[in-house]
Design a protein around this motif. Structure first.
Motif, PDB file in Angstrom:
ATOM      1  N   ILE A 220       5.319  -4.210   1.552  1.00  0.00           N
ATOM      2  CA  ILE A 220       4.389  -4.403   2.660  1.00  0.00           C
ATOM      3  C   ILE A 220       2.973  -4.352   2.098  1.00  0.00           C
ATOM      4  CG2 ILE A 220       3.489  -3.485   4.824  1.00  0.00           C
ATOM      5  CD1 ILE A 220       6.222  -2.521   5.549  1.00  0.00           C
ATOM      6  N   CYS A 221       2.206  -5.412   2.368  1.00  0.00           N
ATOM      7  CA  CYS A 221       0.838  -5.535   1.867  1.00  0.00           C
ATOM      8  C   CYS A 221      -0.155  -5.512   3.024  1.00  0.00           C
ATOM      9  CB  CYS A 221       0.656  -6.841   1.100  1.00  0.00           C
ATOM     10  SG  CYS A 221       1.881  -7.175  -0.180  1.00  0.00           S
ATOM     11  N   ASN A 222      -1.391  -5.129   2.731  1.00  0.00           N
ATOM     12  CA  ASN A 222      -2.499  -5.349   3.641  1.00  0.00           C
ATOM     13  C   ASN A 222      -3.136  -6.677   3.272  1.00  0.00           C
ATOM     14  OD1 ASN A 222      -3.115  -3.132   5.601  1.00  0.00           O
ATOM     15  ND2 ASN A 222      -3.000  -1.876   3.755  1.00  0.00           N
ATOM     16  N   VAL A 223      -3.335  -7.545   4.254  1.00  0.00           N
ATOM     17  CA  VAL A 223      -3.872  -8.882   3.990  1.00  0.00           C
ATOM     18  C   VAL A 223      -4.883  -9.267   5.056  1.00  0.00           C
ATOM     19  CG1 VAL A 223      -1.761  -9.675   2.847  1.00  0.00           C
ATOM     20  CG2 VAL A 223      -2.044 -10.048   5.315  1.00  0.00           C
TER      21      VAL A 223
ATOM     22  N   SER B  42      -4.132  -6.877   8.220  1.00  0.00           N
ATOM     23  CA  SER B  42      -2.838  -6.795   8.897  1.00  0.00           C
ATOM     24  C   SER B  42      -1.766  -6.511   7.859  1.00  0.00           C
ATOM     25  CB  SER B  42      -2.539  -8.117   9.608  1.00  0.00           C
ATOM     26  OG  SER B  42      -1.214  -8.142  10.109  1.00  0.00           O
ATOM     27  N   PHE B  43      -0.694  -5.878   8.300  1.00  0.00           N
ATOM     28  CA  PHE B  43       0.464  -5.732   7.432  1.00  0.00           C
ATOM     29  C   PHE B  43       1.173  -7.077   7.290  1.00  0.00           C
ATOM     30  CE2 PHE B  43       1.590  -0.939   8.073  1.00  0.00           C
ATOM     31  CZ  PHE B  43       0.571  -0.600   7.200  1.00  0.00           C
ATOM     32  N   LEU B  44       1.595  -7.377   6.083  1.00  0.00           N
ATOM     33  CA  LEU B  44       2.430  -8.529   5.798  1.00  0.00           C
ATOM     34  C   LEU B  44       3.593  -8.038   4.940  1.00  0.00           C
ATOM     35  CD1 LEU B  44       1.534 -12.127   4.960  1.00  0.00           C
ATOM     36  CD2 LEU B  44       2.891 -10.891   3.281  1.00  0.00           C
ATOM     37  N   GLN B  45       4.810  -8.237   5.431  1.00  0.00           N
ATOM     38  CA  GLN B  45       6.005  -7.771   4.736  1.00  0.00           C
ATOM     39  C   GLN B  45       6.696  -8.930   4.044  1.00  0.00           C
ATOM     40  OE1 GLN B  45       8.653  -5.387   7.100  1.00  0.00           O
ATOM     41  NE2 GLN B  45      10.358  -5.584   5.682  1.00  0.00           N
ATOM     42  N   LEU B  46       7.069  -8.708   2.778  1.00  0.00           N
ATOM     43  CA  LEU B  46       7.818  -9.684   1.996  1.00  0.00           C
ATOM     44  C   LEU B  46       9.156  -9.067   1.627  1.00  0.00           C
ATOM     45  CD1 LEU B  46       4.934 -10.848  -0.374  1.00  0.00           C
ATOM     46  CD2 LEU B  46       5.876 -12.145   1.551  1.00  0.00           C
ATOM     47  N   GLY B  47      10.220  -9.572   2.200  1.00  0.00           N
ATOM     48  CA  GLY B  47      11.517  -8.978   1.942  1.00  0.00           C
ATOM     49  C   GLY B  47      11.594  -7.571   2.501  1.00  0.00           C
ATOM     50  N   ASN B  48      12.531  -6.791   2.001  1.00  0.00           N
ATOM     51  CA  ASN B  48      12.808  -5.481   2.582  1.00  0.00           C
ATOM     52  C   ASN B  48      11.972  -4.357   1.998  1.00  0.00           C
ATOM     53  OD1 ASN B  48      14.404  -3.839   4.392  1.00  0.00           O
ATOM     54  ND2 ASN B  48      15.438  -3.020   2.571  1.00  0.00           N
ATOM     55  N   GLN B  49      11.330  -4.562   0.832  1.00  0.00           N
ATOM     56  CA  GLN B  49      10.715  -3.444   0.126  1.00  0.00           C
ATOM     57  C   GLN B  49       9.202  -3.507  -0.005  1.00  0.00           C
ATOM     58  OE1 GLN B  49      12.554  -0.825  -0.821  1.00  0.00           O
ATOM     59  NE2 GLN B  49      14.426  -1.817  -0.095  1.00  0.00           N
TER      60      GLN B  49
END
Length: 364
Positions: free
Chosen positions: A138-141, A129-136
């Motif tokens: 996006i990781c796959n986790v 799934s995508f996981l976004q940290l802050g505005n910049q």
């Protein structure tokens, strides 16, 4: 007397359990659910449960009216859990979405398959799934553990951003602007403000550990007050006279205006607005990726509180949405400098809505 429940057959339940090696699929649990009956050497004890992802009967957790009876009792609509977690996902079902449970099911089956085939590895992106940290960033986790407001994910890769940005975000978290300390989880349709973040390494695998704040409550869209109706071009409808709208109609229009407002456009309130225009110019060549990013923006704007432009009260931009279920962009072609986005959501009053939303793009 025929039951109105579309229950799994005994054979389906058994196969469901065997596909995860009889272990609970809830992240971080993996409790063995079967064992010997100590009082009878010919019998076993089964402490597991075949939980429905979408409920077996109307008014049940995550019930989907559009599913057929065969689909409801299919193995694809089930997830094997220990009894404690099987009860939890149903009693607190608003917190556990269909997509999240499907991802947990996939992860549990992948883990069982890996244990059989070591050293063969399954695809890293399977069930991610995508996981976004802050505005910049996006990781796959992969989901790994869930415990109240403590979340843990296995890091697969970095989709947007780079390793330097990722490590810098974690190392400097406490010094970040308050509008950068948040997380968005695609599969769960959830977003939270962050208390703490850290990176851990176990057996050469990296894990993102998060402490999150409570989820922002959603409001009833039917109670939205009056606003002026806009036309297809985004301007006021004046040909047939100025019209006022409220309730659901106003909420749908707010989806459009909020997503169309460009983040950073107000220099003294750069946290306001969305990244849709930026995503359009960078990623709309891949409609699947673009749709996922649009969903992340909808989730963020509905659940992450932002300081109001005037005053100090914090609120979300779309507080009347409880969860965005699915977002689809059918074409990148622009009409009236906008794209049409199909939106499937759950309002704050727990009713569902599906329809088209126009999102305006700043052309370059």
């Amino acid at each position: 007397m025929r039951s109105n429940r579309d229950d799994f057959t005994p054979a389906t339940k058994r196969t469901m359990a065997e596909r995860v090696a009889w272990r609970c699929s809830f992240p971080g649990c993996q409790k063995n659910t079967v064992g010997p009956n100590s009082s009878d050497p010919t019998k076993k004890i089964n402490n597991g449960i075949a939980a429905h992802i979408c409920a077996a009967a109307p008014n049940g957790p995550r019930y989907d009216l559009n599913m057929s009876p065969e689909e409801r009792k299919s193995i694809t609509n089930g997830i094997w859990m220990c009894r404690d977690h099987g009860s939890l996902i149903d009693s607190d079902y608003s917190e556990y979405s269909v997509d999240t449970l499907k991802q947990w099911k996939q992860n549990a089956e992948d883990n069982a398959a890996t244990s059989l085939r070591e050293p063969t590895k399954v695809s890293d992106l399977s069930g991610s799934s995508f996981l976004q940290l802050g505005n910049q960033l996006i990781c796959n986790v992969h989901w790994y553990q869930v415990s109240a407001n403590k979340w843990k994910f296995e890091l697969v890769n970095i989709e947007i951003g780079n390793k330097h940005d990722f490590h810098d975000y974690i190392l400097n978290f406490n010094n970040l602007d308050e509008h950068e300390r948040y997380v968005v989880v695609e599969s769960q349709g959830d977003a939270r403000l962050l208390n703490e973040i850290k990176l851990s390494v176990e057996n050469q695998t990296q894990y993102i550990e998060l402490s999150v704040k409570d989820k922002m409550p959603s409001t009833d869209p039917n109670k939205l007050g009056f606003t002026l109706k806009l036309g297809e071009d985004g301007d006021l409808c004046i040909d047939s006279g100025i019209m006022r709208i409220s309730g659901i109609e106003a909420a749908v229009q707010s989806l459009s205006t909020t997503m169309s407002f460009i983040r950073g456009e107000l220099k003294d309130a750069e946290w306001l607005g969305s990244n849709v225009t930026d995503y359009y110019h960078r990623y709309s060549g891949d409609l699947q990726l673009f749709s996922r990013l649009i969903k992340m923006e909808f989730i963020r704007l509905s659940l992450i509180p932002m300081k109001e432009y005037l005053g100090s009260e914090k609120r979300t931009s779309l507080p009347f949405v409880k969860r965005f279920n699915k977002i689809t962009v059918l074409s990148r072609d622009l009409k009236f400098s906008s794209i049409i986005v199909n939106v499937d959501l759950e309002w704050g009053d727990c009713t569902n809505w599906n329809g088209e939303v126009r999102v305006f793009i700043l052309e370059t």
